[in-house]
Design a protein around this motif. Sequence first.
Motif, PDB file in Angstrom:
ATOM      1  N   GLU A  68       5.044  -2.371  -4.427  1.00  0.00           N
ATOM      2  CA  GLU A  68       5.620  -1.382  -5.346  1.00  0.00           C
ATOM      3  C   GLU A  68       5.391   0.036  -4.838  1.00  0.00           C
ATOM      4  OE1 GLU A  68       5.193   0.193  -9.968  1.00  0.00           O
ATOM      5  OE2 GLU A  68       4.055  -1.561  -9.301  1.00  0.00           O
ATOM      6  N   GLN A  69       4.158   0.325  -4.408  1.00  0.00           N
ATOM      7  CA  GLN A  69       3.855   1.679  -3.933  1.00  0.00           C
ATOM      8  C   GLN A  69       4.563   1.968  -2.612  1.00  0.00           C
ATOM      9  OE1 GLN A  69       2.176   4.047  -5.680  1.00  0.00           O
ATOM     10  NE2 GLN A  69       2.801   5.454  -4.048  1.00  0.00           N
ATOM     11  N   ALA A  70       4.641   0.968  -1.733  1.00  0.00           N
ATOM     12  CA  ALA A  70       5.298   1.170  -0.434  1.00  0.00           C
ATOM     13  C   ALA A  70       6.775   1.489  -0.590  1.00  0.00           C
ATOM     14  CB  ALA A  70       5.122  -0.072   0.436  1.00  0.00           C
ATOM     15  N   GLN A  71       7.359   1.071  -1.687  1.00  0.00           N
ATOM     16  CA  GLN A  71       8.765   1.372  -1.941  1.00  0.00           C
ATOM     17  C   GLN A  71       8.963   2.765  -2.527  1.00  0.00           C
ATOM     18  OE1 GLN A  71       9.567  -2.013  -4.474  1.00  0.00           O
ATOM     19  NE2 GLN A  71      10.470  -3.193  -2.794  1.00  0.00           N
ATOM     20  N   ARG A  72       7.867   3.373  -2.977  1.00  0.00           N
ATOM     21  CA  ARG A  72       7.961   4.684  -3.617  1.00  0.00           C
ATOM     22  C   ARG A  72       7.509   5.814  -2.704  1.00  0.00           C
ATOM     23  NH1 ARG A  72       4.217   5.113  -7.327  1.00  0.00           N
ATOM     24  NH2 ARG A  72       5.223   6.918  -8.287  1.00  0.00           N
ATOM     25  N   LEU A  73       6.251   5.691  -2.203  1.00  0.00           N
ATOM     26  CA  LEU A  73       5.659   6.768  -1.401  1.00  0.00           C
ATOM     27  C   LEU A  73       4.431   6.212  -0.700  1.00  0.00           C
ATOM     28  CD1 LEU A  73       5.731   9.896  -0.779  1.00  0.00           C
ATOM     29  CD2 LEU A  73       4.112  10.151  -2.668  1.00  0.00           C
ATOM     30  N   THR A  74       4.348   6.362   0.617  1.00  0.00           N
ATOM     31  CA  THR A  74       3.215   5.811   1.358  1.00  0.00           C
ATOM     32  C   THR A  74       2.213   6.870   1.788  1.00  0.00           C
ATOM     33  OG1 THR A  74       4.432   5.946   3.444  1.00  0.00           O
ATOM     34  CG2 THR A  74       4.559   3.866   2.216  1.00  0.00           C
ATOM     35  N   LEU A  75       2.688   8.009   2.275  1.00  0.00           N
ATOM     36  CA  LEU A  75       1.782   8.996   2.873  1.00  0.00           C
ATOM     37  C   LEU A  75       2.299  10.401   2.641  1.00  0.00           C
ATOM     38  CD1 LEU A  75      -0.697   9.530   4.741  1.00  0.00           C
ATOM     39  CD2 LEU A  75       0.878   9.366   6.674  1.00  0.00           C
ATOM     40  N   THR A  76       1.386  11.271   2.209  1.00  0.00           N
ATOM     41  CA  THR A  76       1.738  12.686   2.043  1.00  0.00           C
ATOM     42  C   THR A  76       0.823  13.580   2.868  1.00  0.00           C
ATOM     43  OG1 THR A  76       0.241  12.941   0.145  1.00  0.00           O
ATOM     44  CG2 THR A  76       2.521  12.291  -0.315  1.00  0.00           C
ATOM     45  N   SER A  77      -0.295  13.037   3.327  1.00  0.00           N
ATOM     46  CA  SER A  77      -1.459  13.786   3.817  1.00  0.00           C
ATOM     47  C   SER A  77      -2.071  14.538   2.638  1.00  0.00           C
ATOM     48  CB  SER A  77      -1.110  14.748   4.961  1.00  0.00           C
ATOM     49  OG  SER A  77      -0.628  15.985   4.450  1.00  0.00           O
ATOM     50  N   ARG A  78      -3.253  15.048   2.848  1.00  0.00           N
ATOM     51  CA  ARG A  78      -3.917  15.783   1.768  1.00  0.00           C
ATOM     52  C   ARG A  78      -3.442  17.232   1.677  1.00  0.00           C
ATOM     53  NH1 ARG A  78      -8.652  13.949  -0.209  1.00  0.00           N
ATOM     54  NH2 ARG A  78      -8.284  15.573  -1.772  1.00  0.00           N
ATOM     55  N   ALA A  79      -2.395  17.564   2.437  1.00  0.00           N
ATOM     56  CA  ALA A  79      -1.801  18.901   2.297  1.00  0.00           C
ATOM     57  C   ALA A  79      -1.128  19.055   0.938  1.00  0.00           C
ATOM     58  CB  ALA A  79      -0.782  19.142   3.413  1.00  0.00           C
ATOM     59  N   PHE A  80      -0.829  17.919   0.287  1.00  0.00           N
ATOM     60  CA  PHE A  80      -0.185  17.933  -1.025  1.00  0.00           C
ATOM     61  C   PHE A  80      -0.893  16.950  -1.938  1.00  0.00           C
ATOM     62  CE2 PHE A  80       2.998  18.420   2.346  1.00  0.00           C
ATOM     63  CZ  PHE A  80       3.395  19.741   2.121  1.00  0.00           C
ATOM     64  N   ASN A  82      -0.906  13.809  -4.644  1.00  0.00           N
ATOM     65  CA  ASN A  82      -0.057  12.651  -4.928  1.00  0.00           C
ATOM     66  C   ASN A  82      -0.493  12.049  -6.254  1.00  0.00           C
ATOM     67  OD1 ASN A  82      -1.769  10.062  -4.516  1.00  0.00           O
ATOM     68  ND2 ASN A  82      -2.202  11.194  -2.623  1.00  0.00           N
ATOM     69  N   ASP A  83       0.373  11.205  -6.834  1.00  0.00           N
ATOM     70  CA  ASP A  83       0.130  10.732  -8.198  1.00  0.00           C
ATOM     71  C   ASP A  83      -0.813   9.530  -8.284  1.00  0.00           C
ATOM     72  OD1 ASP A  83       1.748   8.732  -7.214  1.00  0.00           O
ATOM     73  OD2 ASP A  83       3.275   8.875  -8.791  1.00  0.00           O
ATOM     74  N   GLN A  84      -1.396   9.092  -7.166  1.00  0.00           N
ATOM     75  CA  GLN A  84      -2.322   7.969  -7.171  1.00  0.00           C
ATOM     76  C   GLN A  84      -3.778   8.374  -6.956  1.00  0.00           C
ATOM     77  OE1 GLN A  84      -1.531   4.575  -7.786  1.00  0.00           O
ATOM     78  NE2 GLN A  84       0.347   5.583  -8.468  1.00  0.00           N
ATOM     79  N   LEU A  85      -3.994   9.490  -6.268  1.00  0.00           N
ATOM     80  CA  LEU A  85      -5.353   9.871  -5.874  1.00  0.00           C
ATOM     81  C   LEU A  85      -6.238  10.160  -7.073  1.00  0.00           C
ATOM     82  CD1 LEU A  85      -7.387  10.484  -3.637  1.00  0.00           C
ATOM     83  CD2 LEU A  85      -6.482  12.825  -3.555  1.00  0.00           C
ATOM     84  N   ALA A  86      -5.763  10.951  -8.020  1.00  0.00           N
ATOM     85  CA  ALA A  86      -6.580  11.304  -9.184  1.00  0.00           C
ATOM     86  C   ALA A  86      -6.947  10.062  -9.985  1.00  0.00           C
ATOM     87  CB  ALA A  86      -5.834  12.309 -10.058  1.00  0.00           C
ATOM     88  N   PHE A 287      -4.956  10.170   6.806  1.00  0.00           N
ATOM     89  CA  PHE A 287      -4.627   9.033   5.957  1.00  0.00           C
ATOM     90  C   PHE A 287      -5.572   8.861   4.772  1.00  0.00           C
ATOM     91  CE2 PHE A 287      -2.114   7.983   9.618  1.00  0.00           C
ATOM     92  CZ  PHE A 287      -1.055   7.201   9.136  1.00  0.00           C
ATOM     93  N   GLY A 288      -6.722   9.499   4.777  1.00  0.00           N
ATOM     94  CA  GLY A 288      -7.687   9.326   3.700  1.00  0.00           C
ATOM     95  C   GLY A 288      -7.127   9.770   2.366  1.00  0.00           C
ATOM     96  N   GLY A 289      -7.179   8.872   1.369  1.00  0.00           N
ATOM     97  CA  GLY A 289      -6.688   9.211   0.038  1.00  0.00           C
ATOM     98  C   GLY A 289      -5.181   9.185  -0.090  1.00  0.00           C
ATOM     99  N   ASN A 290      -4.497   8.522   0.840  1.00  0.00           N
ATOM    100  CA  ASN A 290      -3.029   8.478   0.743  1.00  0.00           C
ATOM    101  C   ASN A 290      -2.598   7.602  -0.428  1.00  0.00           C
ATOM    102  OD1 ASN A 290      -1.993   5.686   1.728  1.00  0.00           O
ATOM    103  ND2 ASN A 290      -3.489   6.238   3.297  1.00  0.00           N
ATOM    104  N   PRO A 291      -1.395   7.803  -0.943  1.00  0.00           N
ATOM    105  CA  PRO A 291      -0.984   7.089  -2.163  1.00  0.00           C
ATOM    106  C   PRO A 291      -0.940   5.580  -2.017  1.00  0.00           C
ATOM    107  CG  PRO A 291       0.837   8.410  -1.250  1.00  0.00           C
ATOM    108  CD  PRO A 291      -0.410   8.824  -0.550  1.00  0.00           C
ATOM    109  N   LEU A 292      -0.551   5.070  -0.858  1.00  0.00           N
ATOM    110  CA  LEU A 292      -0.541   3.620  -0.665  1.00  0.00           C
ATOM    111  C   LEU A 292      -1.959   3.065  -0.732  1.00  0.00           C
ATOM    112  CD1 LEU A 292       1.098   1.078  -0.079  1.00  0.00           C
ATOM    113  CD2 LEU A 292       0.858   1.572   2.366  1.00  0.00           C
ATOM    114  N   ALA A 293      -2.884   3.715  -0.042  1.00  0.00           N
ATOM    115  CA  ALA A 293      -4.280   3.285  -0.054  1.00  0.00           C
ATOM    116  C   ALA A 293      -4.847   3.306  -1.470  1.00  0.00           C
ATOM    117  CB  ALA A 293      -5.107   4.179   0.860  1.00  0.00           C
ATOM    118  N   CYS A 294      -4.559   4.369  -2.207  1.00  0.00           N
ATOM    119  CA  CYS A 294      -5.108   4.502  -3.559  1.00  0.00           C
ATOM    120  C   CYS A 294      -4.542   3.449  -4.506  1.00  0.00           C
ATOM    121  CB  CYS A 294      -4.834   5.901  -4.090  1.00  0.00           C
ATOM    122  SG  CYS A 294      -5.742   7.209  -3.249  1.00  0.00           S
ATOM    123  N   ALA A 295      -3.240   3.164  -4.405  1.00  0.00           N
ATOM    124  CA  ALA A 295      -2.632   2.151  -5.264  1.00  0.00           C
ATOM    125  C   ALA A 295      -3.221   0.775  -4.969  1.00  0.00           C
ATOM    126  CB  ALA A 295      -1.120   2.144  -5.053  1.00  0.00           C
TER     127      ALA A 295
END
Length: 404
Positions: A68-80, A82-86, A287-295
């Motif tokens: 599900e997450q891979a279909q939405r968003l995998t990586l943003t870097s911590r420059a921004f 993302n809705d999974q990290l918090a 890659f640390g804290g990326n949305p795919l990893a967090c989900a």
Amino acid sequence: MSSSVIDLVATEARFGAHNYEPIGAVLSRGEGVWVWDIEGNRYLDCLSAYSAVSQGHCHPKILAAMVEQAQRLTLTSRAFHNDQLALFYEEIAALTGSHKVLPMNSGAEAVESAIKSVRKWGYEVKGVPDGQAEIIVCANNFHGRTLGIVGFSTDPETRTHFGPFAPGFKIIPFGDAAALEDAITPNTVAFLVEPIQGEAGVIIPPAGYFTEVRQLCTANNVMLVLDEIQTGLGRTGKLLAEQHEGIEADVTLLGKALSGGFYPVSAVLSNNEVLGTLRPGQHGSTFGGNPLACAVARAAIRVLVEEGMIENAARQGARFLEGLKDIRANTIREVRGRGLMLAVELHPEAGRARRYCEALQGKGILAKDTHEHTIRIAPPLVITSDQVDWALERLATTLTQDLS
């Protein structure tokens, strides 16, 4: 072995660096406690990828979260943001009682991050003179294979011809609180230790050891850093191995099972004092804290709790340990374990433990040798009583053989 197995093993040997010596099975599929090789043979996995697949192979709920997450968003870097990290921060903090979280990828990265953080705390908060911070570690430790980490290993295989190494580490015996007390100086910033030494052969410290360690660290303003990368998240029958003695670390390192084996995820969990010293630009990971990893991590810890895997590890671990101790074999020197983190140490004259692991493969069990004469046994936490008994029958048959 079939020609396809031989071809794959030969191709791996031809193109790959020879830094591993795998058992002969070429695996292609996994489900729960079972894995299958390319010839269709089924094996009970008694290693769990060193506890990384504690939730079982290809757990459907973790898989669904990943897809599900891979279909939405995998990586943003911590420059921004993302809705999974918090949400990951909130849930892992609530589960473990932590105040701050630093997400990384591998366990070794978590260890390196902790070393950097406690040194920074030592200089900026404790007042250690710049460049003089000391970290105490234990002999026979295993915290990873980065250059910084192998520099304080006592295993010649991990150190030889990789130096020079960074200074700042003191090595003491594991399980000896008096040795820790003697080693502490005003420049000591941390004690980095595994609650149970896994790679060393599932070495369990004496009862009361960590209670004394906690008291010594508190009295001397030293950060207690527990590497729970293998022992954490239910492996020993508790959420964290520290709970067996009712203590709390200042810094806890998690990895492996934090993603259920789907993705490299690790985390440094700490108090505000240590991780609060980090400022933007001073430490990070693409890659640390990326949305795919967090989900994936959120799903992994959710099923661990909701499906009672921690409690099952305690029950089945006790059954497995009792069964191993009941095996009457001249080959066995000692059986050790806590939860589903178990080991059978063989007498040296019984021969290499690898020979027994290879024999177990022939009986449908995949286990791993360590330190020449020890067989590690660590199945997924979803193992049932019937599966434990099935494994014990085959272990008993194998361990009563003379393979020296």
